[in-house]
Design a protein around this motif. Structure first.
Motif, PDB file in Angstrom:
ATOM      1  N   CYS A   1       0.810  -1.222   0.000  1.00 59.35           N
ATOM      2  CA  CYS A   1       0.000   0.000   0.000  1.00 59.35           C
ATOM      3  C   CYS A   1       0.843   1.271   0.000  1.00 59.35           C
ATOM      4  N   ALA A   2       2.156   1.127   0.063  1.00 62.49           N
ATOM      5  CA  ALA A   2       3.018   2.309   0.123  1.00 62.49           C
ATOM      6  C   ALA A   2       2.788   3.277  -1.041  1.00 62.49           C
ATOM      7  N   PRO A   3       2.629   2.799  -2.301  1.00 60.82           N
ATOM      8  CA  PRO A   3       2.389   3.759  -3.396  1.00 60.82           C
ATOM      9  C   PRO A   3       1.100   4.556  -3.240  1.00 60.82           C
ATOM     10  N   LEU A   4       0.151   4.042  -2.444  1.00 64.19           N
ATOM     11  CA  LEU A   4      -1.121   4.743  -2.279  1.00 64.19           C
ATOM     12  C   LEU A   4      -0.995   5.982  -1.399  1.00 64.19           C
ATOM     13  N   ARG A   5       0.188   6.212  -0.852  1.00 62.72           N
ATOM     14  CA  ARG A   5       0.398   7.451  -0.101  1.00 62.72           C
ATOM     15  C   ARG A   5       0.143   8.669  -0.984  1.00 62.72           C
ATOM     16  N   LEU A   6       0.384   8.492  -2.287  1.00 59.68           N
ATOM     17  CA  LEU A   6       0.221   9.610  -3.217  1.00 59.68           C
ATOM     18  C   LEU A   6      -1.221  10.088  -3.294  1.00 59.68           C
ATOM     19  N   VAL A   7      -2.176   9.202  -2.972  1.00 63.12           N
ATOM     20  CA  VAL A   7      -3.588   9.583  -3.022  1.00 63.12           C
ATOM     21  C   VAL A   7      -4.178   9.715  -1.617  1.00 63.12           C
ATOM     22  N   GLY A   8      -3.318   9.806  -0.615  1.00 63.49           N
ATOM     23  CA  GLY A   8      -3.788  10.073   0.737  1.00 63.49           C
ATOM     24  C   GLY A   8      -4.058   8.858   1.600  1.00 63.49           C
ATOM     25  N   VAL A   9      -3.753   7.656   1.103  1.00 69.43           N
ATOM     26  CA  VAL A   9      -3.971   6.442   1.894  1.00 69.43           C
ATOM     27  C   VAL A   9      -2.762   6.206   2.790  1.00 69.43           C
ATOM     28  N   ARG A  10      -3.030   5.896   4.042  1.00 67.38           N
ATOM     29  CA  ARG A  10      -1.950   5.615   4.983  1.00 67.38           C
ATOM     30  C   ARG A  10      -1.767   4.106   5.111  1.00 67.38           C
ATOM     31  N   PRO A  11      -0.650   3.574   4.661  1.00 71.41           N
ATOM     32  CA  PRO A  11      -0.423   2.127   4.766  1.00 71.41           C
ATOM     33  C   PRO A  11      -0.519   1.608   6.194  1.00 71.41           C
ATOM     34  N   ALA A  12      -0.093   2.419   7.162  1.00 70.84           N
ATOM     35  CA  ALA A  12      -0.145   1.973   8.554  1.00 70.84           C
ATOM     36  C   ALA A  12      -1.586   1.735   9.000  1.00 70.84           C
ATOM     37  N   ARG A  13      -2.499   2.577   8.536  1.00 72.65           N
ATOM     38  CA  ARG A  13      -3.904   2.392   8.900  1.00 72.65           C
ATOM     39  C   ARG A  13      -4.479   1.133   8.257  1.00 72.65           C
ATOM     40  N   VAL A  14      -4.108   0.893   7.000  1.00 67.77           N
ATOM     41  CA  VAL A  14      -4.577  -0.323   6.331  1.00 67.77           C
ATOM     42  C   VAL A  14      -4.057  -1.555   7.062  1.00 67.77           C
ATOM     43  N   GLY A  15      -2.780  -1.519   7.422  1.00 65.60           N
ATOM     44  CA  GLY A  15      -2.208  -2.638   8.162  1.00 65.60           C
ATOM     45  C   GLY A  15      -2.872  -2.834   9.508  1.00 65.60           C
ATOM     46  N   LEU A  16      -3.187  -1.725  10.182  1.00 68.35           N
ATOM     47  CA  LEU A  16      -3.868  -1.826  11.474  1.00 68.35           C
ATOM     48  C   LEU A  16      -5.250  -2.455  11.317  1.00 68.35           C
ATOM     49  N   ALA A  17      -5.969  -2.059  10.271  1.00 69.40           N
ATOM     50  CA  ALA A  17      -7.305  -2.617  10.046  1.00 69.40           C
ATOM     51  C   ALA A  17      -7.243  -4.121   9.803  1.00 69.40           C
ATOM     52  N   ILE A  18      -6.274  -4.552   9.001  1.00 66.62           N
ATOM     53  CA  ILE A  18      -6.140  -5.982   8.717  1.00 66.62           C
ATOM     54  C   ILE A  18      -5.724  -6.741   9.967  1.00 66.62           C
ATOM     55  N   ALA A  19      -4.785  -6.180  10.717  1.00 68.65           N
ATOM     56  CA  ALA A  19      -4.338  -6.843  11.943  1.00 68.65           C
ATOM     57  C   ALA A  19      -5.491  -7.000  12.930  1.00 68.65           C
ATOM     58  N   MET A  20      -6.300  -5.958  13.069  1.00 69.86           N
ATOM     59  CA  MET A  20      -7.425  -6.038  13.996  1.00 69.86           C
ATOM     60  C   MET A  20      -8.458  -7.052  13.525  1.00 69.86           C
ATOM     61  N   ALA A  21      -8.696  -7.101  12.212  1.00 67.86           N
ATOM     62  CA  ALA A  21      -9.656  -8.079  11.691  1.00 67.86           C
ATOM     63  C   ALA A  21      -9.191  -9.501  11.979  1.00 67.86           C
ATOM     64  N   LEU A  22      -7.901  -9.760  11.745  1.00 67.11           N
ATOM     65  CA  LEU A  22      -7.374 -11.100  11.991  1.00 67.11           C
ATOM     66  C   LEU A  22      -7.375 -11.441  13.478  1.00 67.11           C
ATOM     67  N   ARG A  23      -7.114 -10.449  14.308  1.00 68.39           N
ATOM     68  CA  ARG A  23      -7.113 -10.692  15.750  1.00 68.39           C
ATOM     69  C   ARG A  23      -8.519 -10.968  16.272  1.00 68.39           C
ATOM     70  N   PHE A  24      -9.509 -10.305  15.677  1.00 71.54           N
ATOM     71  CA  PHE A  24     -10.860 -10.419  16.207  1.00 71.54           C
ATOM     72  C   PHE A  24     -11.570 -11.695  15.763  1.00 71.54           C
ATOM     73  N   ILE A  25     -11.106 -12.330  14.698  1.00 72.13           N
ATOM     74  CA  ILE A  25     -11.777 -13.548  14.233  1.00 72.13           C
ATOM     75  C   ILE A  25     -11.821 -14.615  15.327  1.00 72.13           C
ATOM     76  N   PRO A  26     -10.678 -15.008  15.914  1.00 72.61           N
ATOM     77  CA  PRO A  26     -10.761 -16.017  16.980  1.00 72.61           C
ATOM     78  C   PRO A  26     -11.488 -15.517  18.218  1.00 72.61           C
ATOM     79  N   VAL A  27     -11.436 -14.206  18.476  1.00 69.90           N
ATOM     80  CA  VAL A  27     -12.165 -13.662  19.621  1.00 69.90           C
ATOM     81  C   VAL A  27     -13.665 -13.843  19.424  1.00 69.90           C
ATOM     82  N   LEU A  28     -14.143 -13.561  18.222  1.00 67.22           N
ATOM     83  CA  LEU A  28     -15.570 -13.719  17.944  1.00 67.22           C
ATOM     84  C   LEU A  28     -15.986 -15.182  18.023  1.00 67.22           C
TER      85      LEU A  28
END
Length: 216
Positions: free
Chosen positions: A124-151
């Motif tokens: 997602c690093a190239p998407l910085r040019l259009v205002g996307v933050r790779p760190a936020r995308v990574g955080l969203a994916i990490a949280m989704a993966l973490r929450f699956i077993p919790v659910l």
């Protein structure tokens, strides 16, 4: 119950870079939908199971748990296609989806979340040019993966509590009595996580970098 999708191991699949495994998953998905053959889909399913059990040496419960989670959806697909098209098409669709689900299970069980997040952030690093933050995308994916077993654990707790109180609902009624309290807990968890992220300034814009004064 272990609240993680990762299964520790030292096999060749575990040692492969996360990017290679994610790329293999994408290639498999494209191949499954490009080859209109039930035989090819069945062979791919057998190959994924063989890789998971014999090469990655994952416990059989890892794959069977994922298969049980989607079995009802696959049966619905079979029924819909049996009515609208034909049973062969339904079988093909069900095999493709089951293969992808099990392949994704093998990838997530042999790859740490942190490794997958790093790969996603690099992609997602190239998407910085259009205002996307790779760190936020990574955080969203990490949280989704973490929450699956919790659910999954929360759903198991709800069913166990209902059984302890003498609940014997089955079928659609059992699904409804599980989904309603689970949805309430999910919304509460989402609210708590949102407040925690706000308190840590996760949604704040990073301060602009100051340029050092030029030395004449």
């Amino acid at each position: 119950m272990t609240l993680t999708l990762y299964v520790p191991g030292a096999g060749v699949v575990h040692r492969l870079p996360a990017g290679v495994k994610l790329l293999a998953l994408v290639v498999l998905a494209v191949a499954l939908f490009a080859l209109p053959s039930v035989t090819a889909a069945a062979a791919a399913l057998a190959g994924v199971v063989a890789v998971g059990l014999l090469v990655a040496r994952l416990p059989a419960a890892v794959l069977t748990r994922q298969a049980r989670a989607v079995v009802w959806w696959l049966l619905v697909l079979l029924l819909v296609h049996a009515v609208t098209t034909d049973l062969r098409t339904g079988t093909h669709v069900a095999l493709r989806l089951l293969t992808l689900v099990l392949a994704a299970a093998v990838v997530t069980a042999t790859t740490r979340v942190s490794e997958m997040v790093r790969v996603v952030e690099r992609l997602c690093a190239p998407l910085r040019l259009v205002g996307v933050r790779p760190a936020r995308v990574g955080l969203a994916i990490a949280m989704a993966l973490r929450f699956i077993p919790v659910l999954v654990e929360r759903a198991d707790r709800i069913r166990a509590a209902q059984a302890a109180r003498g609940g014997t609902a089955r079928g659609v009624r059992a699904l409804r009595t599980t989904v309603a309290p689970l949805l309430v807990q999910v919304l509460q968890m989402a609210h708590d996580v949102s407040e925690a992220l706000d308190a840590r300034g996760a949604d704040d814009d990073p301060p602009p970098r100051r340029r050092s004064p030029e030395v004449p």
